[in-house]
Each structure stands twice: as C-alpha cells, then as structure tokens.
Motif scaffolding. Sequence first.
Motif: not given
Length: 100
Positions: A8-12, A25-28, A32-33, A64-65
């Motif tokens: 999941k990626i959350n974008m603020d 924020v990438l949550d695997t 988290k990254i 992020l990538a």
Amino acid sequence: MTRTLEWKINMDLLEDEGSTEARAVLDTGKSKITGHGSARRNPEDEDVPLIGDELAASRAMSDLARQLMRLAYKDIGEAGAGMADEEEREAPYGWSAPAR
C-alpha cells in the motif's frame, strides 16, 4: 511458487502559498519506505493547485522508486547474485529488466 502480495502507498499532500509538499509512504507489511517531493509555482503563473499536486506527488513517487531500487540492489548483492553497488547498471547479474 505463486504468491500474491499487497503493498500500500499512502500519499499526503500539503499546499501552502504556491508550494506543495508530498510524502509517499510504501508499506510492504514488513517495512515502510518514505519518499518526498515538492513543487513550487512561479508567482507569474496562474494558480492551478492540481499541477502542483501532480508534480509533487510524482517527485515523491520517483524518490520512493529510487529508494526501492537501491534496496533491491542491496538485497541482490547480499543474496550473492551480484554486487551490492550495482545500481549504476541497468540490470544486475541474475536479474533482468523487463523487455521494453
């Protein structure tokens, strides 16, 4: 072996006075990254918030990538399939990039 994962990626996004800051924020599920990006409107340009959102978000995703790629190269090196500092190469030994 087949497996299915959901990351999941959350974008603020935060807009203030012609500038936009983005945090992706990438949550695997295991880690988290966080990627960051920003955009600033030229004061002479028309105020179109969507453009700032798109630029800042895309820059956060790009950050992020890059971090995810760096992590993958590190893991490849630690697995013995190549050297950990091979991020300069297009595809390290043992892993190939998808055909374009």
